[in-house]
Scaffold this motif. Structure first.
Motif, PDB file in Angstrom:
ATOM      1  N   LYS A 358      27.789  53.361 -38.168  1.00 30.76           N
ATOM      2  CA  LYS A 358      26.985  53.762 -37.007  1.00 30.76           C
ATOM      3  C   LYS A 358      26.446  52.524 -36.281  1.00 30.76           C
ATOM      4  CE  LYS A 358      23.122  56.654 -35.494  1.00 30.76           C
ATOM      5  NZ  LYS A 358      22.699  55.638 -34.508  1.00 30.76           N
ATOM      6  N   TYR A 359      25.986  51.538 -37.053  1.00 29.53           N
ATOM      7  CA  TYR A 359      25.481  50.289 -36.474  1.00 29.53           C
ATOM      8  C   TYR A 359      26.581  49.601 -35.671  1.00 29.53           C
ATOM      9  CZ  TYR A 359      23.399  45.579 -36.372  1.00 29.53           C
ATOM     10  OH  TYR A 359      22.890  44.360 -35.979  1.00 29.53           O
ATOM     11  N   PHE A 360      27.781  49.536 -36.263  1.00 27.92           N
ATOM     12  CA  PHE A 360      28.931  48.910 -35.609  1.00 27.92           C
ATOM     13  C   PHE A 360      29.286  49.662 -34.319  1.00 27.92           C
ATOM     14  CE2 PHE A 360      32.415  46.063 -37.535  1.00 27.92           C
ATOM     15  CZ  PHE A 360      32.701  45.493 -36.307  1.00 27.92           C
ATOM     16  N   MET A 361      29.338  50.996 -34.412  1.00 23.55           N
ATOM     17  CA  MET A 361      29.706  51.815 -33.246  1.00 23.55           C
ATOM     18  C   MET A 361      28.685  51.662 -32.120  1.00 23.55           C
ATOM     19  SD  MET A 361      32.553  53.861 -33.624  1.00 23.55           S
ATOM     20  CE  MET A 361      32.295  55.529 -33.035  1.00 23.55           C
ATOM     21  N   ASP A 362      27.406  51.588 -32.479  1.00 22.20           N
ATOM     22  CA  ASP A 362      26.369  51.401 -31.458  1.00 22.20           C
ATOM     23  C   ASP A 362      26.559  50.071 -30.730  1.00 22.20           C
ATOM     24  OD1 ASP A 362      25.253  53.829 -32.090  1.00 22.20           O
ATOM     25  OD2 ASP A 362      23.631  52.998 -33.316  1.00 22.20           O
ATOM     26  N   LYS A 363      26.847  49.026 -31.488  1.00 17.71           N
ATOM     27  CA  LYS A 363      27.074  47.704 -30.890  1.00 17.71           C
ATOM     28  C   LYS A 363      28.315  47.731 -29.993  1.00 17.71           C
ATOM     29  CE  LYS A 363      23.840  45.111 -32.923  1.00 17.71           C
ATOM     30  NZ  LYS A 363      22.883  44.239 -32.204  1.00 17.71           N
ATOM     31  N   GLY A 365      29.512  50.312 -28.497  1.00 20.82           N
ATOM     32  CA  GLY A 365      29.172  51.104 -27.316  1.00 20.82           C
ATOM     33  C   GLY A 365      28.516  50.264 -26.238  1.00 20.82           C
ATOM     34  N   GLN A 366      27.676  49.310 -26.656  1.00 16.56           N
ATOM     35  CA  GLN A 366      27.038  48.405 -25.691  1.00 16.56           C
ATOM     36  C   GLN A 366      28.075  47.526 -24.997  1.00 16.56           C
ATOM     37  OE1 GLN A 366      23.921  46.285 -27.816  1.00 16.56           O
ATOM     38  NE2 GLN A 366      23.147  48.183 -28.711  1.00 16.56           N
ATOM     39  N   LEU A 367      29.090  47.095 -25.761  1.00 21.96           N
ATOM     40  CA  LEU A 367      30.156  46.292 -25.159  1.00 21.96           C
ATOM     41  C   LEU A 367      30.974  47.128 -24.177  1.00 21.96           C
ATOM     42  CD1 LEU A 367      31.571  44.159 -28.130  1.00 21.96           C
ATOM     43  CD2 LEU A 367      30.009  43.445 -26.329  1.00 21.96           C
ATOM     44  N   ASP A 372      35.108  47.200 -18.475  1.00 24.76           N
ATOM     45  CA  ASP A 372      35.870  48.400 -18.103  1.00 24.76           C
ATOM     46  C   ASP A 372      37.283  48.406 -18.668  1.00 24.76           C
ATOM     47  OD1 ASP A 372      37.032  46.473 -16.520  1.00 24.76           O
ATOM     48  OD2 ASP A 372      36.390  47.342 -14.604  1.00 24.76           O
ATOM     49  N   ILE A 373      37.692  47.333 -19.367  1.00 24.20           N
ATOM     50  CA  ILE A 373      39.009  47.352 -20.027  1.00 24.20           C
ATOM     51  C   ILE A 373      38.979  48.196 -21.295  1.00 24.20           C
ATOM     52  CG2 ILE A 373      39.757  45.138 -19.070  1.00 24.20           C
ATOM     53  CD1 ILE A 373      39.116  43.869 -21.796  1.00 24.20           C
ATOM     54  N   ILE A 374      37.771  48.531 -21.791  1.00 31.44           N
ATOM     55  CA  ILE A 374      37.654  49.430 -22.941  1.00 31.44           C
ATOM     56  C   ILE A 374      37.625  50.859 -22.432  1.00 31.44           C
ATOM     57  CG2 ILE A 374      36.296  50.120 -24.943  1.00 31.44           C
ATOM     58  CD1 ILE A 374      35.120  47.331 -25.045  1.00 31.44           C
ATOM     59  N   ILE A 435      30.820  41.119 -33.469  1.00 35.95           N
ATOM     60  CA  ILE A 435      30.473  41.617 -32.128  1.00 35.95           C
ATOM     61  C   ILE A 435      30.367  40.459 -31.142  1.00 35.95           C
ATOM     62  CG2 ILE A 435      28.638  42.686 -30.773  1.00 35.95           C
ATOM     63  CD1 ILE A 435      30.280  44.728 -32.282  1.00 35.95           C
ATOM     64  N   GLU A 436      29.755  39.371 -31.571  1.00 34.17           N
ATOM     65  CA  GLU A 436      29.604  38.198 -30.701  1.00 34.17           C
ATOM     66  C   GLU A 436      30.978  37.639 -30.310  1.00 34.17           C
ATOM     67  OE1 GLU A 436      27.932  33.630 -31.121  1.00 34.17           O
ATOM     68  OE2 GLU A 436      26.965  35.216 -32.302  1.00 34.17           O
ATOM     69  N   ARG A 437      31.882  37.556 -31.296  1.00 34.25           N
ATOM     70  CA  ARG A 437      33.212  37.000 -31.015  1.00 34.25           C
ATOM     71  C   ARG A 437      34.054  37.983 -30.197  1.00 34.25           C
ATOM     72  NH1 ARG A 437      34.583  33.982 -36.850  1.00 34.25           N
ATOM     73  NH2 ARG A 437      32.648  32.751 -36.882  1.00 34.25           N
ATOM     74  N   LEU A 438      33.852  39.271 -30.422  1.00 37.11           N
ATOM     75  CA  LEU A 438      34.548  40.266 -29.603  1.00 37.11           C
ATOM     76  C   LEU A 438      34.059  40.199 -28.155  1.00 37.11           C
ATOM     77  CD1 LEU A 438      36.449  42.680 -29.256  1.00 37.11           C
ATOM     78  CD2 LEU A 438      34.601  44.170 -30.090  1.00 37.11           C
ATOM     79  N   ASP A 439      32.775  40.012 -27.985  1.00 36.22           N
ATOM     80  CA  ASP A 439      32.209  39.880 -26.635  1.00 36.22           C
ATOM     81  C   ASP A 439      32.865  38.703 -25.902  1.00 36.22           C
ATOM     82  OD1 ASP A 439      30.624  40.098 -24.391  1.00 36.22           O
ATOM     83  OD2 ASP A 439      28.734  39.665 -25.407  1.00 36.22           O
ATOM     84  N   ASP A 440      32.977  37.557 -26.579  1.00 36.22           N
ATOM     85  CA  ASP A 440      33.624  36.383 -25.985  1.00 36.22           C
ATOM     86  C   ASP A 440      35.080  36.684 -25.640  1.00 36.22           C
ATOM     87  OD1 ASP A 440      31.274  34.965 -26.288  1.00 36.22           O
ATOM     88  OD2 ASP A 440      31.915  33.931 -28.116  1.00 36.22           O
TER      89      ASP A 440
END
Length: 449
Positions: A358-363, A365-367, A372-374, A435-440
């Protein structure tokens, strides 16, 4: 006849030296990389390295060590495992408790005589019966997921005397002849046609389509042995069942006296936040297949467990009529599975995975709100799919993450989807790093594509 003794002895001695060394020299590391590329191209499959370029354009990354959340190549480059061996490493890489049990058994005896009773197989079968839902009771152990599916299909036919199987479009059940027959992807079926006859595919999530298929087959004089379905479709792109779908299938199978098989090879052992995914949906199958994480990430072991009515006299009179895999249920694998069950329940790994998922999915979701490519994010526990707008974006994100030291992967039947399937012991701190590396990566891919 070729004279191979000297060359084989020299080659095998060199490889054993690498295995037994505590530390590799720089020359060793370079030699292993070049040998690996040559060996795969000339003795495994020339297409393998090209396929692996989905995560890297550099073929020189050779897996050599691992530890709990990560693995490293020969030169010590470390990668966070967000793929989990396609579901194998739920208890982590080289879980110390599971390794300890396997080492102890190895020091006692490794394989069984095939004639005397091996106690660990009996203990493991009892434990599986204890931790699976409903009245599932009799277990049969084998080595790979496709083999477990074969046993489930054979048992359904043997016990019922019926013929047809109902499966789902885009379902994945393995690539042996029986398993690929019920797999729902043309790419894997076409090369082997005609395959096992008597299989009809219907849309996943459409219970009425399943009932129509069964009813129509019976109407024209055919018989239906079983319906096989993944509670959550994995290789199709992490597809969750519609509300009530699995319960409807249970009712339909009861109505027409058709065995219901749940393929939990990927979803079982806590992966989706409950010990078995079917528990989340409050449905008990007639046959349940299991594997991947069942061996604790240490040993390969899979199998099935079935309700008592399926264990007919013919099976009791000839225990080997269903199958007799030489290494199925061997002592080392059983020791690993027993330790994996113990670790999973003692540490409430399913509960941990539910919260962390759930924690992972919430993060994630913010990304999604930022990129918009997701196109979609879906899943349960630590079986999560990120769907992008195109397959090219999916591959680009995989490569971008790999470049940043995070291993993920696609799904076989849906190239637009990256799976997130990390070890269940993954820490919250490591999730934040991912999450940080996925954001980058998403920022980079968005700019490039």
């Amino acid at each position: 006849m070729k004279n191979y003794k000297d060359s084989v002895l020299k080659e095998s001695s060199q490889v054993l030296e690498y295995i037994l060394k505590d530390t590799l020299t720089e020359n060793d590391k370079d030699r292993i990389i070049s040998d690996s590329i040559d060996n795969f191209n000339n003795h495994v499959n020339p297409g393998w390295l090209k396929y692996r370029k989905s995560v890297s354009t550099d073929a020189s990354f050779v897996e050599w060590t691992d530890s709990q959340e990560t693995f490293s190549d020969t030169h010590g480059n470390e990668f966070i495992d967000c793929l989990g061996g396609f579901g194998v490493y739920t208890a982590g890489h080289r879980n110390p408790e599971i390794v300890k049990a396997v080492q102890a058994q190895l020091n006692r005896y490794a394989l069984h005589s095939q004639e005397l009773i091996d106690p660990l197989r009996g203990y493991l079968a009892k434990l599986v019966a204890m931790c699976t839902p409903g009245d599932l009771q009799y277990a049969f152990f084998c080595n790979g997921g496709a083999e477990a599916v074969e046993m489930a299909l054979k048992l359904a036919r043997l016990a019922s005397g019926k013929h047809y199987f109902i499966s789902t479009v885009n379902g994945f059940h393995g690539k042996s002849m029986g398993a690929v027959s019920v797999t729902g992807k043309g790419t894997y079926r076409k090369p082997y046609l005609p395959i096992i006859q008597g299989v009809q595919h219907v849309e996943f999530g459409d219970a009425k389509a399943a009932e129509s298929a069964i009813k129509n087959l019976i109407a024209v004089g055919e018989t239906v042995a079983a319906m096989i379905v993944e509670p959550i479709q994995g290789e199709a792109g992490i597809i969750l069942p519609p509300d009530g779908y699995l319960k409807e299938l249970r009712a339909i199978c009861d109505k027409y006296e058709v065995a219901l098989i749940f393929d939990e090879i990927q979803t079982g052992m806590g992966r989706t936040g409950t010990m078995w995914a079917c528990e989340e949906y409050d449905v008990v199958p007639d046959i349940l297949t299991f594997g991947k994480a069942f061996g604790g990430g240490i040993m390969p072991i899979t199998g099935i467990i079935a309700r008592p009515y399926l264990w007919i006299d013919e099976l009791k009179e000839n225990p080997w009529v269903l199958g007799s895999p030489t290494f199925g249920g061997n002592p080392l694998a059983c020791a690993a599975a027993i330790a994996a069950i113990n670790f999973t329940i003692k540490n409430d790994l399913p509960g941990q995975i539910k919260k962390k998922g759930k924690y992972f999915m919430d993060k994630l979701g913010q990304l999604k709100d930022n990129y918009d490519i997701i196109e979609d994010i879906r899943g349960k526990g630590f079986l999560i799919g990120l769907e992008y707008t195109t397959p090219e974006i999916g591959w680009a994100v995989s490569k971008g993450l790999f470049k940043r030291g995070v291993m993920t992967g696609g799904t076989l039947n849906n190239a637009k989807v990256n799976r997130i399937e990390p070890p269940g012991i993954l820490s919250y701190e490591t999730i934040d790093i991912i999450i940080e590396r996925l954001d980058d990566t998403l920022a980079e891919v968005s700019q490039e594509l």
